[in-house]
Write a protein that holds these residues in place. Structure first.
Motif, PDB file in Angstrom:
ATOM      1  N   SER A 150       0.828  -1.138  -0.049  1.00 18.49           N
ATOM      2  CA  SER A 150       0.035  -0.148  -0.105  1.00 18.49           C
ATOM      3  C   SER A 150       1.034   1.280   0.037  1.00 18.49           C
ATOM      4  CB  SER A 150      -0.852  -0.093   1.211  1.00 18.49           C
ATOM      5  OG  SER A 150      -0.086   0.002   2.447  1.00 18.49           O
ATOM      6  N   GLY A 151       0.199   2.275  -0.194  1.00 17.98           N
ATOM      7  CA  GLY A 151       0.893   3.525  -0.353  1.00 17.98           C
ATOM      8  C   GLY A 151       1.516   3.685  -1.683  1.00 17.98           C
ATOM      9  N   ARG A 152       2.490   2.765  -2.227  1.00 23.66           N
ATOM     10  CA  ARG A 152       2.943   2.813  -3.657  1.00 23.66           C
ATOM     11  C   ARG A 152       2.836   1.412  -4.238  1.00 23.66           C
ATOM     12  NH1 ARG A 152       7.809   7.340  -3.979  1.00 23.66           N
ATOM     13  NH2 ARG A 152       6.614   9.011  -3.441  1.00 23.66           N
ATOM     14  N   SER A 153       3.012   1.223  -5.425  1.00 24.43           N
ATOM     15  CA  SER A 153       2.785  -0.065  -6.017  1.00 24.43           C
ATOM     16  C   SER A 153       4.333  -0.653  -6.124  1.00 24.43           C
ATOM     17  CB  SER A 153       2.526  -0.045  -7.662  1.00 24.43           C
ATOM     18  OG  SER A 153       3.521   0.424  -8.136  1.00 24.43           O
ATOM     19  N   LEU A 154       4.348  -1.968  -6.391  1.00 25.29           N
ATOM     20  CA  LEU A 154       5.608  -2.812  -6.389  1.00 25.29           C
ATOM     21  C   LEU A 154       6.188  -2.566  -7.888  1.00 25.29           C
ATOM     22  CD1 LEU A 154       4.583  -5.905  -4.252  1.00 25.29           C
ATOM     23  CD2 LEU A 154       5.932  -3.589  -3.478  1.00 25.29           C
ATOM     24  N   SER A 155       5.615  -1.967  -8.605  1.00 24.86           N
ATOM     25  CA  SER A 155       6.294  -1.797  -9.946  1.00 24.86           C
ATOM     26  C   SER A 155       7.654  -1.234  -9.962  1.00 24.86           C
ATOM     27  CB  SER A 155       5.436  -1.042 -10.993  1.00 24.86           C
ATOM     28  OG  SER A 155       5.203   0.177 -10.383  1.00 24.86           O
ATOM     29  N   ASN A 156       8.617  -2.079 -10.861  1.00 24.78           N
ATOM     30  CA  ASN A 156       9.974  -1.271 -11.102  1.00 24.78           C
ATOM     31  C   ASN A 156      10.646  -1.227  -9.754  1.00 24.78           C
ATOM     32  OD1 ASN A 156       9.132  -0.604 -13.683  1.00 24.78           O
ATOM     33  ND2 ASN A 156       8.363   1.337 -13.054  1.00 24.78           N
ATOM     34  N   ARG A 157      10.277  -2.503  -9.039  1.00 24.19           N
ATOM     35  CA  ARG A 157      11.202  -2.477  -7.732  1.00 24.19           C
ATOM     36  C   ARG A 157      11.522  -4.136  -7.686  1.00 24.19           C
ATOM     37  NH1 ARG A 157       9.822   1.436  -4.064  1.00 24.19           N
ATOM     38  NH2 ARG A 157       7.978   2.641  -4.717  1.00 24.19           N
ATOM     39  N   ALA A 158      12.777  -4.345  -7.221  1.00 22.97           N
ATOM     40  CA  ALA A 158      13.101  -5.677  -6.609  1.00 22.97           C
ATOM     41  C   ALA A 158      12.434  -5.913  -5.678  1.00 22.97           C
ATOM     42  CB  ALA A 158      14.757  -5.768  -6.640  1.00 22.97           C
ATOM     43  N   VAL A 159      11.805  -7.444  -5.478  1.00 23.12           N
ATOM     44  CA  VAL A 159      11.206  -7.847  -4.277  1.00 23.12           C
ATOM     45  C   VAL A 159      11.556  -9.131  -3.927  1.00 23.12           C
ATOM     46  CG1 VAL A 159       9.216  -6.254  -4.720  1.00 23.12           C
ATOM     47  CG2 VAL A 159       9.241  -8.441  -5.790  1.00 23.12           C
ATOM     48  N   GLY A 160      11.346  -9.379  -2.710  1.00 15.83           N
ATOM     49  CA  GLY A 160      11.756 -10.444  -2.091  1.00 15.83           C
ATOM     50  C   GLY A 160      11.178 -11.193  -0.957  1.00 15.83           C
ATOM     51  N   TRP A 161      11.576 -12.351  -0.686  1.00 14.45           N
ATOM     52  CA  TRP A 161      11.123 -12.991   0.447  1.00 14.45           C
ATOM     53  C   TRP A 161      12.327 -13.372   1.438  1.00 14.45           C
ATOM     54  CZ3 TRP A 161       5.953 -13.321   2.467  1.00 14.45           C
ATOM     55  CH2 TRP A 161       5.123 -13.064   1.806  1.00 14.45           C
ATOM     56  N   PHE A 162      12.205 -13.238   2.530  1.00 10.89           N
ATOM     57  CA  PHE A 162      13.457 -13.701   3.381  1.00 10.89           C
ATOM     58  C   PHE A 162      12.858 -14.802   4.660  1.00 10.89           C
ATOM     59  CE2 PHE A 162      17.186 -11.489   2.076  1.00 10.89           C
ATOM     60  CZ  PHE A 162      16.620 -10.646   0.974  1.00 10.89           C
ATOM     61  N   ARG A 163      13.498 -15.172   5.418  1.00  7.35           N
ATOM     62  CA  ARG A 163      12.998 -15.993   6.595  1.00  7.35           C
ATOM     63  C   ARG A 163      14.084 -16.021   7.693  1.00  7.35           C
ATOM     64  NH1 ARG A 163      12.469 -22.089   4.390  1.00  7.35           N
ATOM     65  NH2 ARG A 163      14.910 -22.724   3.996  1.00  7.35           N
ATOM     66  N   GLN A 164      13.603 -16.041   8.926  1.00  6.70           N
ATOM     67  CA  GLN A 164      14.508 -15.987  10.062  1.00  6.70           C
ATOM     68  C   GLN A 164      13.970 -16.802  11.210  1.00  6.70           C
ATOM     69  OE1 GLN A 164      15.097 -11.888  11.666  1.00  6.70           O
ATOM     70  NE2 GLN A 164      16.845 -12.639  12.487  1.00  6.70           N
ATOM     71  N   ALA A 165      14.839 -17.876  11.410  1.00  2.96           N
ATOM     72  CA  ALA A 165      14.430 -19.132  12.571  1.00  2.96           C
ATOM     73  C   ALA A 165      14.894 -18.233  13.686  1.00  2.96           C
ATOM     74  CB  ALA A 165      15.240 -20.276  12.102  1.00  2.96           C
ATOM     75  N   PRO A 166      14.505 -18.852  14.930  1.00  4.65           N
ATOM     76  CA  PRO A 166      14.801 -18.274  16.081  1.00  4.65           C
ATOM     77  C   PRO A 166      16.563 -18.406  16.270  1.00  4.65           C
ATOM     78  CG  PRO A 166      13.001 -19.557  16.418  1.00  4.65           C
ATOM     79  CD  PRO A 166      13.376 -19.731  15.211  1.00  4.65           C
ATOM     80  N   GLY A 167      17.181 -17.337  16.564  1.00  7.74           N
ATOM     81  CA  GLY A 167      18.461 -17.234  17.041  1.00  7.74           C
ATOM     82  C   GLY A 167      19.568 -17.347  15.863  1.00  7.74           C
ATOM     83  N   LYS A 168      18.945 -17.241  14.562  1.00  6.75           N
ATOM     84  CA  LYS A 168      19.645 -17.151  13.626  1.00  6.75           C
ATOM     85  C   LYS A 168      19.532 -15.796  12.543  1.00  6.75           C
ATOM     86  CE  LYS A 168      19.681 -22.167  12.974  1.00  6.75           C
ATOM     87  NZ  LYS A 168      19.427 -23.364  11.946  1.00  6.75           N
ATOM     88  N   GLU A 169      20.325 -15.705  11.681  1.00  6.43           N
ATOM     89  CA  GLU A 169      20.237 -14.532  10.856  1.00  6.43           C
ATOM     90  C   GLU A 169      19.124 -14.653   9.847  1.00  6.43           C
ATOM     91  OE1 GLU A 169      24.912 -13.378  10.915  1.00  6.43           O
ATOM     92  OE2 GLU A 169      23.936 -13.979   8.946  1.00  6.43           O
ATOM     93  N   ARG A 170      18.600 -13.475   9.309  1.00  9.92           N
ATOM     94  CA  ARG A 170      17.722 -13.341   8.384  1.00  9.92           C
ATOM     95  C   ARG A 170      18.355 -14.124   7.014  1.00  9.92           C
ATOM     96  NH1 ARG A 170      13.833  -8.274   8.320  1.00  9.92           N
ATOM     97  NH2 ARG A 170      13.629  -9.059  10.423  1.00  9.92           N
ATOM     98  N   HIS A 171      17.530 -14.815   6.154  1.00  4.62           N
ATOM     99  CA  HIS A 171      18.067 -15.524   5.102  1.00  4.62           C
ATOM    100  C   HIS A 171      17.125 -15.232   3.891  1.00  4.62           C
ATOM    101  CE1 HIS A 171      21.612 -17.545   6.743  1.00  4.62           C
ATOM    102  NE2 HIS A 171      20.835 -17.946   7.791  1.00  4.62           N
ATOM    103  N   PHE A 172      17.930 -15.323   2.750  1.00  5.48           N
ATOM    104  CA  PHE A 172      17.189 -14.947   1.541  1.00  5.48           C
ATOM    105  C   PHE A 172      16.390 -16.293   1.234  1.00  5.48           C
ATOM    106  CE2 PHE A 172      16.219 -13.548  -3.070  1.00  5.48           C
ATOM    107  CZ  PHE A 172      16.552 -14.642  -3.777  1.00  5.48           C
ATOM    108  N   VAL A 173      14.848 -16.132   0.720  1.00  8.75           N
ATOM    109  CA  VAL A 173      14.349 -17.327   0.260  1.00  8.75           C
ATOM    110  C   VAL A 173      14.131 -17.289  -1.325  1.00  8.75           C
ATOM    111  CG1 VAL A 173      12.169 -18.267   0.306  1.00  8.75           C
ATOM    112  CG2 VAL A 173      13.323 -17.476   2.253  1.00  8.75           C
ATOM    113  N   SER A 174      13.447 -16.109  -1.851  1.00 12.45           N
ATOM    114  CA  SER A 174      13.321 -15.838  -3.141  1.00 12.45           C
ATOM    115  C   SER A 174      13.342 -14.409  -3.453  1.00 12.45           C
ATOM    116  CB  SER A 174      11.857 -16.659  -3.711  1.00 12.45           C
ATOM    117  OG  SER A 174      10.930 -16.082  -3.201  1.00 12.45           O
ATOM    118  N   GLY A 175      13.453 -14.056  -5.005  1.00 11.65           N
ATOM    119  CA  GLY A 175      13.396 -12.658  -5.166  1.00 11.65           C
ATOM    120  C   GLY A 175      13.143 -12.597  -6.761  1.00 11.65           C
TER     121      GLY A 175
END
Length: 126
Positions: free
Chosen positions: A24-49
């Protein structure tokens, strides 16, 4: 851009979940987008983009062949279809978007993203 992730939950191993991320606010057009995940006690990791045009998709090796990322034609909604879930997929999942651009590929470093959703918990039981 404000991002709102949803769709997480508890599922048995081998099951499926579909995560959504509404912009919301602005669209996702012309932007790189991604999904990340973070397990307890671990760093945030890339899932897909997706790259800025949506023409290139990249997946982490750990989810390749099981997860599918997409962006709708109106470019306000991201989805992550997760199949054949494993206990090791358990984490908080975050969607992210970069500032608008007209160049570049997918981005797998959290520092490359400027906007983040609040996260949605995915728990896979064995």
């Amino acid at each position: 851009v404000q991002l709102q992730a949803s769709g997480g939950g508890l599922v048995q191993a081998g099951g499926s979940l579909r995560l959504s991320c509404a912009a919301s606010g602005r669209s996702l057009s012309n932007r790189a987008v991604g999904w990340f995940r973070q397990a307890p006690g671990k760093e945030r990791h890339f899932v897909s983009g997706l790259n800025w045009s949506g023409s290139v998709t990249k997946y982490a090796d750990t989810v390749k062949g099981r997860f599918t990322m997409s962006r709708d034609n109106v470019e306000t909604l991201l989805t992550l279809q997760m199949n054949s879930l494993k206990p090791e997929d358990t984490a908080v999942y975050y969607c992210a978007a970069a500032k608008a651009t007209y160049a570049g590929g997918t981005r797998d470093d959290p520092q490359d993203y400027d906007y983040w959703g609040q996260g949605t918990q995915v728990t896979v039981s064995s």
